[in-house]
Design a protein around this motif. Structure first.
Motif, short mmCIF file in Angstrom:
data_model
loop_
_atom_site.label_atom_id
_atom_site.label_comp_id
_atom_site.label_asym_id
_atom_site.label_seq_id
_atom_site.Cartn_x
_atom_site.Cartn_y
_atom_site.Cartn_z
N MET A 121 0.80 -1.29 -0.30
CA MET A 121 -0.07 -0.03 -0.07
C MET A 121 1.17 1.18 0.08
O MET A 121 2.18 1.47 0.26
CB MET A 121 -0.98 -0.30 1.26
CG MET A 121 -2.40 -1.31 1.45
SD MET A 121 -2.97 -0.82 -0.36
CE MET A 121 -4.15 0.34 1.20
N ASP A 122 -0.17 2.69 0.14
CA ASP A 122 0.56 3.52 0.00
C ASP A 122 1.14 4.40 0.72
O ASP A 122 0.85 3.67 2.16
CB ASP A 122 0.33 4.24 -0.57
CG ASP A 122 -1.10 4.95 -0.18
OD1 ASP A 122 -1.28 6.17 1.03
OD2 ASP A 122 -2.04 4.37 0.20
N SER A 123 2.46 5.03 1.55
CA SER A 123 2.80 5.67 2.63
C SER A 123 2.43 5.62 3.16
O SER A 123 2.23 5.67 4.84
CB SER A 123 4.26 6.51 2.05
OG SER A 123 4.77 5.63 1.20
N LEU A 124 1.10 6.58 3.17
CA LEU A 124 0.37 7.53 4.34
C LEU A 124 -0.63 6.08 4.99
O LEU A 124 -0.80 6.78 5.71
CB LEU A 124 -1.11 7.99 3.33
CG LEU A 124 -1.48 9.06 4.10
CD1 LEU A 124 -0.85 9.80 4.89
CD2 LEU A 124 -2.38 10.16 2.88
N THR A 125 -1.01 4.88 4.16
CA THR A 125 -1.83 4.45 4.37
C THR A 125 -0.45 3.91 5.60
O THR A 125 -1.58 2.98 6.80
CB THR A 125 -2.17 3.22 3.64
OG1 THR A 125 -3.12 3.84 2.83
CG2 THR A 125 -3.44 2.55 4.16
N GLN A 126 0.06 2.92 5.34
CA GLN A 126 1.03 2.37 6.21
C GLN A 126 1.28 3.39 7.25
O GLN A 126 1.62 2.54 8.50
CB GLN A 126 2.47 2.09 6.00
CG GLN A 126 2.28 1.03 4.28
CD GLN A 126 2.02 -0.45 4.71
OE1 GLN A 126 1.75 -0.27 5.78
NE2 GLN A 126 1.62 -1.32 3.40
N LEU A 127 1.06 4.45 7.58
CA LEU A 127 1.66 4.62 8.38
C LEU A 127 0.58 5.33 9.56
O LEU A 127 0.43 4.85 10.75
CB LEU A 127 2.06 6.65 8.39
CG LEU A 127 2.06 7.83 8.61
CD1 LEU A 127 3.05 8.70 8.43
CD2 LEU A 127 0.81 8.42 9.69
N ALA A 128 -0.58 5.85 8.59
CA ALA A 128 -1.98 5.76 9.72
C ALA A 128 -2.29 4.19 10.13
O ALA A 128 -3.06 4.01 11.08
CB ALA A 128 -3.12 5.78 8.47
N SER A 151 -6.67 -8.19 -3.91
CA SER A 151 -7.43 -8.03 -3.60
C SER A 151 -8.86 -5.97 -3.16
O SER A 151 -9.00 -6.13 -2.91
CB SER A 151 -8.14 -8.42 -2.42
OG SER A 151 -7.06 -8.71 -1.23
N VAL A 152 -7.17 -5.62 -3.54
CA VAL A 152 -7.13 -4.18 -2.85
C VAL A 152 -6.40 -3.50 -3.79
O VAL A 152 -4.64 -4.14 -4.06
CB VAL A 152 -6.78 -3.79 -1.03
CG1 VAL A 152 -4.91 -4.72 -0.90
CG2 VAL A 152 -7.24 -2.11 -1.82
N PHE A 153 -6.35 -2.39 -4.43
CA PHE A 153 -5.85 -1.67 -5.01
C PHE A 153 -4.06 -0.43 -4.10
O PHE A 153 -5.08 -1.03 -3.23
CB PHE A 153 -6.11 -0.99 -5.61
CG PHE A 153 -5.64 0.80 -7.18
CD1 PHE A 153 -5.18 -0.07 -7.90
CD2 PHE A 153 -4.88 1.80 -6.46
CE1 PHE A 153 -4.55 0.32 -8.90
CE2 PHE A 153 -4.78 2.04 -7.69
CZ PHE A 153 -3.60 1.65 -8.66
N ILE A 154 -3.20 -0.12 -4.98
CA ILE A 154 -2.63 0.23 -4.24
C ILE A 154 -2.32 1.17 -3.19
O ILE A 154 -2.01 1.25 -2.12
CB ILE A 154 -1.41 0.02 -4.84
CG1 ILE A 154 0.42 0.32 -3.74
CG2 ILE A 154 -1.15 1.61 -6.18
CD1 ILE A 154 1.30 0.87 -4.60
N VAL A 155 -3.47 2.36 -3.85
CA VAL A 155 -3.95 3.21 -2.81
C VAL A 155 -5.56 3.46 -3.11
O VAL A 155 -5.83 3.50 -3.78
CB VAL A 155 -3.73 4.47 -3.98
CG1 VAL A 155 -4.35 5.57 -2.83
CG2 VAL A 155 -2.61 4.83 -4.07
N ASP A 156 -6.11 3.48 -2.12
CA ASP A 156 -7.91 2.90 -1.60
C ASP A 156 -8.15 3.75 -0.86
O ASP A 156 -7.87 3.86 0.26
CB ASP A 156 -8.26 1.68 -1.43
CG ASP A 156 -9.75 1.93 -1.60
OD1 ASP A 156 -10.53 2.34 -1.00
OD2 ASP A 156 -9.72 0.87 -2.35
N PRO A 157 -8.85 5.12 -0.64
CA PRO A 157 -8.74 5.83 0.57
C PRO A 157 -9.87 5.70 1.53
O PRO A 157 -9.87 5.69 2.18
CB PRO A 157 -10.19 7.22 -0.54
CG PRO A 157 -9.80 6.91 -1.54
CD PRO A 157 -8.68 6.04 -2.11
#
Length: 336
Positions: free
Chosen positions: A1-8, A127-133
């Protein structure tokens, strides 16, 4: 996943693990930092773009190495915060922030080498896109509300709700993927198309519209299915894989690496006098994020060393203008 999601995600699991043993802001800060650490491997240059691709999400994402690193990192955290009495608790928080990072990555299609050093097999459920809000926002809102609440119990509940919603959405994505795979398999059977490999992964930013890629001998098929489509049939476009271009390059390490890492979802094209291998998993026809020049020559093809990166994202504006109505079930052909 993107860095923001991993941070969160790191922040959310850290808050949950620490509970009332430390201030919420400390748990958020530590979890956010630790949750992004595995992705620092992008700063390592392995010598060529193919190696940089296939060695990303390798040792830094291996469950064994992250587990072994946990006590040391937890000691550094406990020492920096002067909370030695909570060292064991910090071990849990740091360990969860580290381990959940590659586990979330493994739900994307890229490929995460979870079981190094025992095997370098890349795992990617797709099953999930690398960036998903809808993964990121619940985590951010949950930790944000937790930071704003003065009552510890209320803060922990807000964080738990955000984390729970994100996990529920990820579970929904896995179930939706299996449903679409069944639709695709029935469509292929009805159309008499033999399938060597089938890939089902969401189109960007959501889980209503799914992209289906089928490898069938020397060709590949691409189709799209929305959960809101009126029909339960996937219409496929057919393309040549260009396997004849691979014959002079058999055994060439960059090509072998892409064949393995893409798990067979690749094609070859000629662009001028350069033979290019494309990873079919990321992007959509005709633009793929990961594409590399691996051979050169017109009459005679010779290996190209080092390989060159030639991938691109195509016309993002046109893709997004198509994505929105197609996601809601409008039967539009994809932009080409």
């Amino acid at each position: 996943m993107d860095s923001l999601t991993q941070l969160a995600l790191g922040a959310a699991v850290s808050v949950a693990a620490m509970g009332r043993r430390t201030a919420v802001w400390k748990a958020v800060l530590v979890g956010a930092v630790v949750g992004t650490l595995p992705d620092l491997d992008v700063l390592i240059d392995h010598g060529d773009p193919v190696a940089n691709m296939v060695l990303h999400r390798a040792e830094s994402h291996a469950l064994l190495w992250l587990t072994l690193a946990t006590p040391l990192l937890a000691a550094l955290v406990a020492g920096a915060l002067r909370e030695w009495g909570a060292w064991r608790r910090w071990c849990g928080a740091v360990g969860l922030a580290l381990i959940t990072h590659p586990l979330l990555d493994a739900l994307t299609v890229y490929g995460t080498q979870l079981l190094l050093p025992f095997t370098n097999q890349p795992y990617g459920l797709g099953s999930v896109f690398i960036v998903d809000p809808l993964v990121t926002l619940p985590l951010l809102i949950g930790t944000g509300v937790a930071l704003a609440r003065r009552d510890p119990a209320s803060a922990l509940r807000a964080n738990a709700w955000g984390f729970g919603l994100a996990v529920a959405y990820l579970a929904w994505g896995a179930l939706a993927q299996q449903h679409v795979r069944g639709v695709a398999e029935r469509s292929l059977a009805a159309q008499g198309v033999p399938a060597d490999r089938i890939l089902v992964t969401p189109a960007p930013l959501q889980t209503l519209l799914w992209r289906v890629v089928v490898v069938s001998g020397d060709r590949y098929l691409e189709g799209f299915h929305s959960l809101l489509d009126e029909t339960s049939t996937v219409q496929f476009d057919r393309f040549d894989r260009g396997l004849a271009l691979a014959e002079p390059l058999r055994g060439h390490p960059p090509l072998v690496a892409i064949e393995r890492f893409s798990q067979g979802f690749y094609k070859l094209t000629r662009e001028g006098d350069t033979v290019v291998v494309h990873d079919l998993r990321m992007g959509q026809e005709p633009a793929y994020v990961f594409a590399f020049g691996v051979g050169r020559g017109s009459a005679t093809i010779a290996p190209l060393s080092p390989p060159t990166a030639v991938g691109g994202r195509g016309d993002a504006g046109a893709a997004l203008r198509w994505l929105w109505p197609r996601m809601w079930g409008e039967p539009l052909p994809p932009p080409r």
